[in-house]
Design a protein around this motif. Structure first.
Motif, PDB file in Angstrom:
ATOM      1  N   ALA A 145       0.344  12.674  -8.446  1.00  0.00           N
ATOM      2  CA  ALA A 145      -0.913  12.476  -8.817  1.00  0.00           C
ATOM      3  C   ALA A 145      -1.468  12.304 -10.175  1.00  0.00           C
ATOM      4  CB  ALA A 145      -1.756  12.853  -7.689  1.00  0.00           C
ATOM      5  N   GLU A 146      -1.098  13.788 -10.722  1.00  0.00           N
ATOM      6  CA  GLU A 146      -1.479  14.079 -11.790  1.00  0.00           C
ATOM      7  C   GLU A 146      -0.663  13.392 -12.824  1.00  0.00           C
ATOM      8  OE1 GLU A 146      -0.615  18.089 -12.349  1.00  0.00           O
ATOM      9  OE2 GLU A 146      -2.259  18.751 -11.071  1.00  0.00           O
ATOM     10  N   ALA A 147       0.523  13.008 -12.706  1.00  0.00           N
ATOM     11  CA  ALA A 147       1.373  12.054 -13.573  1.00  0.00           C
ATOM     12  C   ALA A 147       0.865  10.404 -13.510  1.00  0.00           C
ATOM     13  CB  ALA A 147       2.903  11.972 -13.087  1.00  0.00           C
ATOM     14  N   VAL A 148       0.389  10.010 -12.366  1.00  0.00           N
ATOM     15  CA  VAL A 148      -0.153   8.767 -12.385  1.00  0.00           C
ATOM     16  C   VAL A 148      -1.444   8.632 -12.936  1.00  0.00           C
ATOM     17  CG1 VAL A 148      -1.373   7.055 -10.741  1.00  0.00           C
ATOM     18  CG2 VAL A 148       0.927   8.269 -10.116  1.00  0.00           C
ATOM     19  N   PHE A 149      -2.530   9.643 -12.871  1.00  0.00           N
ATOM     20  CA  PHE A 149      -3.549   9.625 -13.527  1.00  0.00           C
ATOM     21  C   PHE A 149      -3.386   9.608 -15.142  1.00  0.00           C
ATOM     22  CE2 PHE A 149      -5.908  10.195  -9.801  1.00  0.00           C
ATOM     23  CZ  PHE A 149      -7.187  10.311  -9.883  1.00  0.00           C
ATOM     24  N   GLU A 150      -2.465  10.446 -15.657  1.00  0.00           N
ATOM     25  CA  GLU A 150      -2.139  10.543 -16.994  1.00  0.00           C
ATOM     26  C   GLU A 150      -1.539   9.239 -17.452  1.00  0.00           C
ATOM     27  OE1 GLU A 150       0.045  13.576 -20.202  1.00  0.00           O
ATOM     28  OE2 GLU A 150       0.268  13.795 -18.011  1.00  0.00           O
ATOM     29  N   ALA A 151      -0.681   8.695 -16.851  1.00  0.00           N
ATOM     30  CA  ALA A 151       0.155   7.381 -17.312  1.00  0.00           C
ATOM     31  C   ALA A 151      -0.913   6.100 -17.399  1.00  0.00           C
ATOM     32  CB  ALA A 151       1.206   7.145 -16.352  1.00  0.00           C
ATOM     33  N   THR A 152      -1.982   6.352 -16.450  1.00  0.00           N
ATOM     34  CA  THR A 152      -2.966   5.109 -16.598  1.00  0.00           C
ATOM     35  C   THR A 152      -4.195   5.565 -17.598  1.00  0.00           C
ATOM     36  OG1 THR A 152      -3.898   6.274 -14.618  1.00  0.00           O
ATOM     37  CG2 THR A 152      -2.160   4.369 -14.392  1.00  0.00           C
ATOM     38  N   GLY A 153      -4.087   6.562 -18.310  1.00  0.00           N
ATOM     39  CA  GLY A 153      -5.237   6.881 -19.141  1.00  0.00           C
ATOM     40  C   GLY A 153      -6.340   7.712 -18.654  1.00  0.00           C
TER      41      GLY A 153
ATOM     42  N   GLY B  24      17.664   5.612 -10.502  1.00  0.00           N
ATOM     43  CA  GLY B  24      16.548   5.699 -11.359  1.00  0.00           C
ATOM     44  C   GLY B  24      16.144   6.963 -11.838  1.00  0.00           C
ATOM     45  N   GLY B  25      15.804   7.017 -13.252  1.00  0.00           N
ATOM     46  CA  GLY B  25      15.393   8.310 -13.617  1.00  0.00           C
ATOM     47  C   GLY B  25      13.830   8.772 -13.519  1.00  0.00           C
ATOM     48  N   SER B  26      13.532   9.616 -14.613  1.00  0.00           N
ATOM     49  CA  SER B  26      12.229  10.120 -14.572  1.00  0.00           C
ATOM     50  C   SER B  26      11.259   8.934 -15.199  1.00  0.00           C
ATOM     51  CB  SER B  26      11.964  11.153 -15.729  1.00  0.00           C
ATOM     52  OG  SER B  26      12.653  10.954 -16.865  1.00  0.00           O
ATOM     53  N   ALA B  27      12.006   8.080 -15.996  1.00  0.00           N
ATOM     54  CA  ALA B  27      11.207   6.768 -16.213  1.00  0.00           C
ATOM     55  C   ALA B  27      10.708   5.834 -15.343  1.00  0.00           C
ATOM     56  CB  ALA B  27      11.859   6.168 -17.411  1.00  0.00           C
ATOM     57  N   ALA B  28      11.110   6.000 -14.166  1.00  0.00           N
ATOM     58  CA  ALA B  28      10.876   4.940 -12.975  1.00  0.00           C
ATOM     59  C   ALA B  28       9.271   4.767 -12.669  1.00  0.00           C
ATOM     60  CB  ALA B  28      11.673   5.468 -11.688  1.00  0.00           C
ATOM     61  N   LEU B  29       8.794   5.989 -12.753  1.00  0.00           N
ATOM     62  CA  LEU B  29       7.122   5.868 -12.393  1.00  0.00           C
ATOM     63  C   LEU B  29       6.619   5.020 -13.604  1.00  0.00           C
ATOM     64  CD1 LEU B  29       4.684   6.567 -10.748  1.00  0.00           C
ATOM     65  CD2 LEU B  29       4.617   8.526 -12.258  1.00  0.00           C
ATOM     66  N   SER B  30       6.719   5.369 -14.663  1.00  0.00           N
ATOM     67  CA  SER B  30       6.091   4.327 -15.724  1.00  0.00           C
ATOM     68  C   SER B  30       6.659   2.948 -15.576  1.00  0.00           C
ATOM     69  CB  SER B  30       6.642   4.685 -17.343  1.00  0.00           C
ATOM     70  OG  SER B  30       6.172   6.125 -17.269  1.00  0.00           O
ATOM     71  N   VAL B  31       7.819   2.436 -15.222  1.00  0.00           N
ATOM     72  CA  VAL B  31       8.135   1.009 -14.841  1.00  0.00           C
ATOM     73  C   VAL B  31       7.458   0.641 -13.835  1.00  0.00           C
ATOM     74  CG1 VAL B  31       9.989  -0.295 -14.420  1.00  0.00           C
ATOM     75  CG2 VAL B  31      10.521   1.597 -16.047  1.00  0.00           C
ATOM     76  N   TYR B  32       7.271   1.336 -12.826  1.00  0.00           N
ATOM     77  CA  TYR B  32       6.710   0.649 -11.694  1.00  0.00           C
ATOM     78  C   TYR B  32       5.066   0.512 -12.101  1.00  0.00           C
ATOM     79  CZ  TYR B  32       4.475   0.667  -7.178  1.00  0.00           C
ATOM     80  OH  TYR B  32       3.714   0.284  -6.183  1.00  0.00           O
ATOM     81  N   LEU B  33       4.534   1.485 -12.637  1.00  0.00           N
ATOM     82  CA  LEU B  33       3.124   1.299 -13.062  1.00  0.00           C
ATOM     83  C   LEU B  33       2.843  -0.040 -13.714  1.00  0.00           C
ATOM     84  CD1 LEU B  33       2.092   4.697 -13.579  1.00  0.00           C
ATOM     85  CD2 LEU B  33       1.293   3.266 -11.814  1.00  0.00           C
ATOM     86  N   GLU B  34       3.855  -0.046 -14.858  1.00  0.00           N
ATOM     87  CA  GLU B  34       3.827  -1.372 -15.698  1.00  0.00           C
ATOM     88  C   GLU B  34       4.043  -2.567 -15.004  1.00  0.00           C
ATOM     89  OE1 GLU B  34       6.459  -1.494 -19.242  1.00  0.00           O
ATOM     90  OE2 GLU B  34       6.214   0.613 -19.705  1.00  0.00           O
ATOM     91  N   ASN B  35       4.995  -2.619 -14.052  1.00  0.00           N
ATOM     92  CA  ASN B  35       5.101  -3.867 -13.489  1.00  0.00           C
ATOM     93  C   ASN B  35       4.261  -4.121 -12.222  1.00  0.00           C
ATOM     94  OD1 ASN B  35       7.666  -4.064 -14.721  1.00  0.00           O
ATOM     95  ND2 ASN B  35       8.952  -3.110 -13.279  1.00  0.00           N
TER      96      ASN B  35
ATOM     97  N   ASP C 120       0.817  -1.192   0.160  1.00  0.00           N
ATOM     98  CA  ASP C 120      -0.044   0.145   0.033  1.00  0.00           C
ATOM     99  C   ASP C 120       0.849   1.309   0.077  1.00  0.00           C
ATOM    100  OD1 ASP C 120      -2.366  -1.659   0.053  1.00  0.00           O
ATOM    101  OD2 ASP C 120      -2.365  -1.571   2.347  1.00  0.00           O
ATOM    102  N   ASN C 121       0.630   2.159  -1.076  1.00  0.00           N
ATOM    103  CA  ASN C 121       1.447   3.482  -0.908  1.00  0.00           C
ATOM    104  C   ASN C 121       0.630   4.369  -1.715  1.00  0.00           C
ATOM    105  OD1 ASN C 121       2.404   3.195  -3.955  1.00  0.00           O
ATOM    106  ND2 ASN C 121       3.238   1.147  -3.085  1.00  0.00           N
ATOM    107  N   PHE C 122       1.159   5.567  -1.877  1.00  0.00           N
ATOM    108  CA  PHE C 122       0.561   6.956  -2.422  1.00  0.00           C
ATOM    109  C   PHE C 122       0.290   6.325  -4.016  1.00  0.00           C
ATOM    110  CE2 PHE C 122       0.789  10.772  -5.133  1.00  0.00           C
ATOM    111  CZ  PHE C 122      -0.064  11.454  -4.463  1.00  0.00           C
ATOM    112  N   VAL C 123       1.256   5.817  -4.680  1.00  0.00           N
ATOM    113  CA  VAL C 123       1.009   5.714  -6.228  1.00  0.00           C
ATOM    114  C   VAL C 123      -0.153   4.756  -6.401  1.00  0.00           C
ATOM    115  CG1 VAL C 123       2.152   4.771  -8.407  1.00  0.00           C
ATOM    116  CG2 VAL C 123       3.180   6.242  -6.940  1.00  0.00           C
ATOM    117  N   ARG C 124      -0.377   3.682  -5.585  1.00  0.00           N
ATOM    118  CA  ARG C 124      -1.279   2.529  -5.813  1.00  0.00           C
ATOM    119  C   ARG C 124      -2.484   3.052  -5.283  1.00  0.00           C
ATOM    120  NH1 ARG C 124       1.117  -3.381  -4.524  1.00  0.00           N
ATOM    121  NH2 ARG C 124       2.335  -3.434  -6.238  1.00  0.00           N
ATOM    122  N   THR C 125      -2.709   4.327  -4.341  1.00  0.00           N
ATOM    123  CA  THR C 125      -3.567   4.823  -4.024  1.00  0.00           C
ATOM    124  C   THR C 125      -4.450   5.579  -5.013  1.00  0.00           C
ATOM    125  OG1 THR C 125      -3.094   4.544  -1.785  1.00  0.00           O
ATOM    126  CG2 THR C 125      -4.914   6.335  -2.350  1.00  0.00           C
ATOM    127  N   MET C 126      -3.438   6.541  -5.619  1.00  0.00           N
ATOM    128  CA  MET C 126      -3.933   7.282  -6.819  1.00  0.00           C
ATOM    129  C   MET C 126      -4.539   6.204  -8.255  1.00  0.00           C
ATOM    130  SD  MET C 126      -3.696  10.310  -5.896  1.00  0.00           S
ATOM    131  CE  MET C 126      -3.952   9.655  -4.228  1.00  0.00           C
TER     132      MET C 126
END
Length: 472
Positions: free
Chosen positions: A407-415, A459-470, A343-349
């Motif tokens: 939060a905005e980046a998570v929303f955008e990355a998940t469509g 890890g750089g700016s792509a780390a969030l996208s990699v995490y969401l994929e995995n 459980d963490n902030f990204v998964r909550t978003m």
């Protein structure tokens, strides 16, 4: 015997990793000679490890040709000669690619050798009345200790003894040691990971794997806040403790019960681990937090900035840092905004976006996310690189952002439409809270220059996208 009186103190590597030859200055006149056989300050400066000897042994040999070994023990050894001369042979009996590697040389009073844990030691006296001296950094024990032995005549390693083995004095025990193919290698000292079921603990398991010398412990397996921790393990068998256990609920820490738990887990337990590490030559890796700072800095925090914690959680973490710093071999790893398997902030978003809920998210706290895969990789790097001990900031890379930006980046990355996120101040966000709320640092950005200088790349700016994929 002719002693070389012209040497200066120096050290040189050998074909066996860690096995080091030392030339010693010997001062002589018509009365005899004198040398500093072991001088910690000078020898550490010359490149030897600060190995902490606890026992001094002497083996006196009456006759020329006396031959002893090959014995490997789970401790380090510093070997020298007080009188006489020996032909020494060392064989690497540790697990790994150098298993079976041989090094030989002669040692007289002007030369010594540092023998690391698990390297087999043997010698043959080249003069009568030879006194063979060795310092060790653990106390000898007959039981519960891993030893390895190799036959002096093993055909695989082919030691060229100056005096043939059929012409010298050898004990029956040494004569009957096994050949190399039958030797059980000495395993590395153990690595203990505490907090193994947490988000970081699971990433540490993925990073370090399941080798036999690595132990993963949850609180149910080993409670570091319980009494008797000093006797809970045979700590001399451990080389590294990674402390990923902590009380991380910052708001709960502001309650009476939470305060007790936070100080027990974040301060008292690290103090106990630091004592254990100091007494047993263990490397202690302790995970700290941005909350040791008050967030008032206008620049990223450096490792040497004064700690100014605001709430109970930060105060208890700061106390833990001070305790861990007393261990001679320590890495304090400061991190922030941890995201991993749990459980963490990204998964909550992600969950809110999928359920059609439009969140209000704080926009006046700034920092960087730390993905636990990056954090585990950085910890592994510090150990593998033998980085200087001390405190290191360790987060994922990228720009400093707010929680609302993430939060905005998570929303955008998940469509989903990032405009569904409503930025709010910290004061407004917690205005209707019913329980105690910890004060958050406004600036949690940590300067990564120090760890980058050791060769680590976060890890750089792509780390969030990699995490969401995995994360699926």
């Amino acid at each position: 015997m002719s002693i070389d009186f012209g040497k200066t103190l120096s050290s040189a590597p050998t074909t066996i990793p860690g096995l080091t030859v030392i030339d010693l200055p010997v001062h002589g006149d018509r009365r005899g000679w004198f040398k500093e056989n072991w001088q910690r300050e000078k020898m550490v400066a010359a490149g030897l490890p600060d190995f902490g000897p606890v026992q001094n042994n002497i083996s006196f040999n009456d006759a020329m040709g006396t031959t002893r070994g090959i014995h490997a023990e789970p401790w380090d050894k510093y070997v020298s000669v007080a009188t006489g001369c020996i032909f020494g042979a060392w064989v690497d009996l540790r697990e790994g690619p150098t298993f079976g590697t041989v090094f030989t040389t002669e040692i007289d009073p002007s030369r010594a050798i540092f023998v690391p844990r698990g390297v087999g030691n043997a010698y043959q006296t080249l003069e009568a009345d030879t006194a063979y001296v060795y310092l060790v950094n653990d106390h000898w024990a007959a039981e519960g200790t891993d030893y390895a032995f190799l036959n002096l005549a093993d055909e695989t390693v082919e030691i060229e003894w100056p005096i043939p083995l059929d012409q010298v004095e050898i004990s029956n025990k040494d004569r009957d040691h096994p050949r190399l193919a039958s030797v059980a290698p000495i395993a590395p000292r153990k690595i203990l990971v505490l907090g193994a079921n947490g988000q970081l603990g699971r990433s540490l398991r993925a990073e370090f794997g399941d080798a036999g010398h690595i132990e993963y412990m949850s609180r149910a397996d080993l409670d570091v806040t319980a009494r008797g921790l000093e006797s809970a393990r045979r700590w001399r068998d451990y080389g590294v403790i990674i402390n990923a256990a902590a009380h991380t609920s910052v708001d709960e820490a502001e309650t009476a019960e939470g305060r007790l738990s936070a100080w027990a887990a974040n301060a008292a337990a690290p103090a106990s681990l630091a004592r254990i590490a100091a007494e047993n030559r263990i490397i202690l890796v302790h995970v700290s937090s941005d909350y040791v700072f008050d967030g008032s800095s206008e620049r990223p925090y450096r490792e040497d900035d004064p700690m100014t914690p605001l709430g109970v959680y930060g105060q208890s973490k700061a106390a833990g840092d001070l305790a861990v710093a007393t261990a001679p071999r320590h890495y304090i790893v400061r991190t922030s905004w941890v995201i991993g398997d749990g459980d963490n902030f990204v998964r909550t978003m992600v969950s809110l976006a999928e359920r059609g809920i439009d969140p209000k998210v704080v926009d006046d706290q700034f920092g960087r996310l730390t993905f636990t895969a990056d954090l585990a990789r950085g910890i592994r790097h510090l150990l593998d690189a033998d980085a200087p001990y001390g405190t290191y900031n360790l987060t994922s890379g990228g720009d400093t952002v707010s929680w609302a930006d993430i939060a905005e980046a998570v929303f955008e990355a998940t469509g989903h439409d990032p405009a569904r996120v409503s930025p709010v101040s910290t004061a407004a966000y917690y205005s209707s809270a019913s329980g105690p709320i910890a004060v958050r640092p406004r600036n949690s950005t940590l300067d990564l220059s120090k760890i980058e200088e050791t060769g680590y790349s976060p890890g750089g700016s792509a780390a969030l996208s990699v995490y969401l994929e995995n994360s699926g």
